[in-house]
Design a protein around this motif. Structure first.
Motif, PDB file in Angstrom:
ATOM      1  N   ARG A 148      16.428   4.895   9.611  1.00 43.60           N
ATOM      2  CA  ARG A 148      17.594   4.530   8.993  1.00 43.60           C
ATOM      3  C   ARG A 148      18.767   6.049   8.797  1.00 43.60           C
ATOM      4  O   ARG A 148      18.798   7.178   7.957  1.00 43.60           O
ATOM      5  N   GLY A 149      19.528   5.878   9.979  1.00 43.64           N
ATOM      6  CA  GLY A 149      20.420   7.088   9.868  1.00 43.64           C
ATOM      7  C   GLY A 149      19.463   8.802  10.557  1.00 43.64           C
ATOM      8  O   GLY A 149      18.824   8.432  11.292  1.00 43.64           O
ATOM      9  N   PRO A 150      20.229   9.912   9.640  1.00 42.92           N
ATOM     10  CA  PRO A 150      19.558  11.054   8.907  1.00 42.92           C
ATOM     11  C   PRO A 150      18.653  10.737   8.716  1.00 42.92           C
ATOM     12  O   PRO A 150      17.807  11.656   8.782  1.00 42.92           O
ATOM     13  N   VAL A 151      17.491   9.754   8.288  1.00 44.37           N
ATOM     14  CA  VAL A 151      16.848   9.930   7.375  1.00 44.37           C
ATOM     15  C   VAL A 151      15.448   9.542   7.845  1.00 44.37           C
ATOM     16  O   VAL A 151      16.140   7.702   8.354  1.00 44.37           O
ATOM     17  N   LEU A 152      14.552  10.083   7.991  1.00 44.72           N
ATOM     18  CA  LEU A 152      13.466   8.814   8.506  1.00 44.72           C
ATOM     19  C   LEU A 152      12.477   8.923   6.732  1.00 44.72           C
ATOM     20  O   LEU A 152      11.317   9.489   6.571  1.00 44.72           O
ATOM     21  N   PRO A 153      12.185   7.521   6.580  1.00 42.62           N
ATOM     22  CA  PRO A 153      11.217   7.363   4.632  1.00 42.62           C
ATOM     23  C   PRO A 153       9.949   6.805   5.341  1.00 42.62           C
ATOM     24  O   PRO A 153       9.796   6.064   6.782  1.00 42.62           O
ATOM     25  N   VAL A 154       8.695   7.445   4.547  1.00 44.36           N
ATOM     26  CA  VAL A 154       6.996   7.087   5.005  1.00 44.36           C
ATOM     27  C   VAL A 154       6.608   6.843   3.865  1.00 44.36           C
ATOM     28  O   VAL A 154       7.373   7.414   3.182  1.00 44.36           O
ATOM     29  N   PRO A 155       5.985   5.777   3.893  1.00 43.80           N
ATOM     30  CA  PRO A 155       4.949   5.615   2.718  1.00 43.80           C
ATOM     31  C   PRO A 155       4.031   7.272   2.526  1.00 43.80           C
ATOM     32  O   PRO A 155       3.391   7.902   3.055  1.00 43.80           O
ATOM     33  N   MET A 156       4.234   7.766   0.990  1.00 45.60           N
ATOM     34  CA  MET A 156       3.472   8.312   0.999  1.00 45.60           C
ATOM     35  C   MET A 156       1.877   8.401   0.340  1.00 45.60           C
ATOM     36  O   MET A 156       1.869   6.928   0.127  1.00 45.60           O
ATOM     37  N   GLY A 157       1.482   9.378   1.461  1.00 46.07           N
ATOM     38  CA  GLY A 157      -0.096   9.146   0.935  1.00 46.07           C
ATOM     39  C   GLY A 157      -0.831   8.671   2.133  1.00 46.07           C
ATOM     40  O   GLY A 157      -1.956   9.014   2.131  1.00 46.07           O
ATOM     41  N   ALA A 195       1.258  10.397   6.664  1.00 48.25           N
ATOM     42  CA  ALA A 195       2.259   9.508   7.570  1.00 48.25           C
ATOM     43  C   ALA A 195       3.523  10.107   7.343  1.00 48.25           C
ATOM     44  O   ALA A 195       4.589  10.707   8.912  1.00 48.25           O
ATOM     45  N   ALA A 196       3.744  11.173   6.359  1.00 49.33           N
ATOM     46  CA  ALA A 196       4.379  12.055   6.667  1.00 49.33           C
ATOM     47  C   ALA A 196       4.549  13.278   7.711  1.00 49.33           C
ATOM     48  O   ALA A 196       5.249  13.864   8.652  1.00 49.33           O
ATOM     49  N   ASP A 197       3.585  13.531   8.163  1.00 48.97           N
ATOM     50  CA  ASP A 197       3.015  14.887   8.653  1.00 48.97           C
ATOM     51  C   ASP A 197       3.694  13.993  10.020  1.00 48.97           C
ATOM     52  O   ASP A 197       4.040  14.937  11.598  1.00 48.97           O
ATOM     53  N   LEU A 198       2.729  12.606  10.797  1.00 51.24           N
ATOM     54  CA  LEU A 198       3.144  12.458  11.520  1.00 51.24           C
ATOM     55  C   LEU A 198       4.790  12.144  12.220  1.00 51.24           C
ATOM     56  O   LEU A 198       5.067  12.619  12.763  1.00 51.24           O
ATOM     57  N   VAL A 213      11.927  11.516   5.116  1.00 51.31           N
ATOM     58  CA  VAL A 213      11.105  11.218   3.125  1.00 51.31           C
ATOM     59  C   VAL A 213       9.763  10.768   2.563  1.00 51.31           C
ATOM     60  O   VAL A 213      10.004   9.402   2.933  1.00 51.31           O
ATOM     61  N   ALA A 214       9.198  10.909   1.914  1.00 50.09           N
ATOM     62  CA  ALA A 214       7.560  10.516   1.519  1.00 50.09           C
ATOM     63  C   ALA A 214       8.031   9.441  -0.155  1.00 50.09           C
ATOM     64  O   ALA A 214       8.551  10.332  -0.286  1.00 50.09           O
ATOM     65  N   THR A 215       8.131   8.750   0.504  1.00 51.26           N
ATOM     66  CA  THR A 215       8.144   7.580  -1.140  1.00 51.26           C
ATOM     67  C   THR A 215       6.734   7.161  -1.118  1.00 51.26           C
ATOM     68  O   THR A 215       6.569   5.865  -0.666  1.00 51.26           O
ATOM     69  N   PRO A 216       6.661   7.024  -2.639  1.00 52.06           N
ATOM     70  CA  PRO A 216       5.457   6.180  -3.046  1.00 52.06           C
ATOM     71  C   PRO A 216       5.977   4.472  -3.444  1.00 52.06           C
ATOM     72  O   PRO A 216       6.750   3.929  -2.781  1.00 52.06           O
ATOM     73  N   LEU A 217       4.750   4.427  -2.622  1.00 44.57           N
ATOM     74  CA  LEU A 217       5.124   2.575  -2.813  1.00 44.57           C
ATOM     75  C   LEU A 217       3.048   2.123  -3.332  1.00 44.57           C
ATOM     76  O   LEU A 217       3.230   2.792  -3.583  1.00 44.57           O
ATOM     77  N   PRO A 218       3.862   1.121  -3.798  1.00 45.72           N
ATOM     78  CA  PRO A 218       2.453   0.547  -4.740  1.00 45.72           C
ATOM     79  C   PRO A 218       2.184  -0.442  -4.277  1.00 45.72           C
ATOM     80  O   PRO A 218       2.500  -1.440  -2.870  1.00 45.72           O
ATOM     81  N   PHE A 225      -4.492   2.182   2.637  1.00 45.82           N
ATOM     82  CA  PHE A 225      -3.940   3.503   3.589  1.00 45.82           C
ATOM     83  C   PHE A 225      -4.106   4.703   3.045  1.00 45.82           C
ATOM     84  O   PHE A 225      -4.452   5.532   3.721  1.00 45.82           O
ATOM     85  N   ARG A 226      -3.424   4.650   1.713  1.00 47.01           N
ATOM     86  CA  ARG A 226      -3.813   6.162   0.874  1.00 47.01           C
ATOM     87  C   ARG A 226      -4.922   6.529   1.387  1.00 47.01           C
ATOM     88  O   ARG A 226      -5.587   7.637   0.973  1.00 47.01           O
ATOM     89  N   GLU A 227      -6.229   5.201   0.825  1.00 48.73           N
ATOM     90  CA  GLU A 227      -7.355   5.995   0.476  1.00 48.73           C
ATOM     91  C   GLU A 227      -8.567   5.689   1.946  1.00 48.73           C
ATOM     92  O   GLU A 227      -9.641   5.519   2.082  1.00 48.73           O
ATOM     93  N   GLY A 228      -7.476   5.758   3.065  1.00 49.91           N
ATOM     94  CA  GLY A 228      -8.277   6.116   4.420  1.00 49.91           C
ATOM     95  C   GLY A 228      -8.691   5.090   5.027  1.00 49.91           C
ATOM     96  O   GLY A 228      -9.557   4.972   5.426  1.00 49.91           O
ATOM     97  N   GLY A 229      -8.525   3.876   4.272  1.00 47.24           N
ATOM     98  CA  GLY A 229      -8.474   2.230   5.194  1.00 47.24           C
ATOM     99  C   GLY A 229      -8.211   2.390   6.389  1.00 47.24           C
ATOM    100  O   GLY A 229      -9.466   1.456   7.186  1.00 47.24           O
ATOM    101  N   VAL A 230      -7.684   2.582   7.366  1.00 42.86           N
ATOM    102  CA  VAL A 230      -7.781   2.670   8.651  1.00 42.86           C
ATOM    103  C   VAL A 230      -7.934   3.947   9.327  1.00 42.86           C
ATOM    104  O   VAL A 230      -8.022   3.769  10.501  1.00 42.86           O
ATOM    105  N   LEU A 231      -8.803   5.163   8.872  1.00 42.82           N
ATOM    106  CA  LEU A 231      -9.167   5.661   9.555  1.00 42.82           C
ATOM    107  C   LEU A 231     -11.265   5.825   9.621  1.00 42.82           C
ATOM    108  O   LEU A 231     -11.523   4.759   9.058  1.00 42.82           O
ATOM    109  N   PRO A 232     -11.661   5.193  10.860  1.00 41.87           N
ATOM    110  CA  PRO A 232     -12.638   5.426  11.911  1.00 41.87           C
ATOM    111  C   PRO A 232     -13.773   6.165  10.679  1.00 41.87           C
ATOM    112  O   PRO A 232     -13.660   7.352  10.286  1.00 41.87           O
ATOM    113  N   GLY A 233     -14.656   5.919  10.834  1.00 40.58           N
ATOM    114  CA  GLY A 233     -16.166   6.804  10.055  1.00 40.58           C
ATOM    115  C   GLY A 233     -16.760   7.468  10.371  1.00 40.58           C
ATOM    116  O   GLY A 233     -16.321   7.928  11.688  1.00 40.58           O
TER     117      GLY A 233
END
Length: 250
Positions: A148-157, A195-198, A213-218, A225-233
């Motif tokens: 969003r312009g000069p800001v890139l919001p991403v989900p925290m964690g 997501a923030a590192d990426l 900007v990392a933003t918490p999402l409920p 996604f926070r709990e590693g649901g898309v990470l391989p075993g």
């Protein structure tokens, strides 16, 4: 072998086709238009031309999908139509290209992919369910869209393990040339990143000056996604090319 690649014109399919050809297989690439060398036309959403497209195939790499449309019609009902059209007496292996986390992430598209897996497991066909993590270019697209312009919001964690699509294609071709496992096989990128590192890596390489900007999402989706649901075993096969190398063009 005579191999059919559904979704042969997609990001993965068009890389898998030449690798299978180099391995000595006769390859047809199926799409709605039937364009390109070895192209055959068929539509999974309607079943049109499907029996002719699959006639005489020994192996199917099922990479067709419709994430932006109606995955329940294409991915689920389309997979059922594919199963019905195949010659059970001839088919040796069907490799279904799925996504790591389809059994854990409560998102409509992932649920459809998981339902398609169940169609194949119940079919009695010799199948391998090949779950792959997100491709590097997909991460690029998502971050560019989120800016969003000069800001890139991403989900925290949120965490991901993006993978090079060329390496994924090579793994698909390898699996397709072997025997069916009747189970899930995973393939992911070499490292898990937030997501923030990426986003910071992407911004530094493509959009200097953009602030992440990392933003918490409920919600359940965010929690998955926070709990590693898309990470391989731990037993998953891994690519080598990192996201940083992708951004450098290395």
């Amino acid at each position: 072998m005579d191999v059919l690649v559904t979704g042969g014109s997609g990001q993965l399919g068009r890389r898998v086709v030449p690798l299978l050809q180099q391995a000595g297989h006769a390859v047809r690439q199926m799409s709605r238009r039937g364009a390109g060398p070895g192209g055959v036309r068929a539509d999974l959403a309607t079943g049109r031309d499907l029996p002719a497209a699959v006639r005489g195939v020994d192996v199917v790499v099922h990479a067709a999908s419709d994430p932006r449309g109606d995955p329940w019609q294409v991915d689920v009902a389309g997979t059922r139509r594919l199963v019905q059209a195949l010659d059970r007496g001839r088919l040796q292996h069907l490799v279904y290209v799925s996504i790591v986390g389809v059994d854990r992430v409560p998102w409509n598209y992932y649920r459809a992919k998981f339902a398609a897996e169940q169609v194949l497991l119940a079919s009695g066909l010799p199948v391998t369910l090949l779950r792959i993590t997100q491709y590097h270019h997909f991460v690029d697209e998502m971050l560019a869209t989120a800016r969003r312009g000069p800001v890139l919001p991403v989900p925290m964690g949120w965490q991901a393990a993006p993978v090079d699509v060329g390496e994924a294609a090579a793994f698909v071709a390898e699996v397709a040339s072997g025997a069916a496992t009747g189970d899930v096989v995973e393939f992911g990128g070499p490292e898990a990143l937030s997501a923030a590192d990426l986003a910071r890596a992407w911004a530094a390489a493509r959009e200097p000056g953009v602030r992440v900007v990392a933003t918490p999402l409920p919600g359940r989706l965010s929690a998955a996604f926070r709990e590693g649901g898309v990470l391989p075993g731990p037993g998953a096969a891994r690519g080598r090319r990192t996201y940083a190398e992708h951004l450098r063009g290395a």
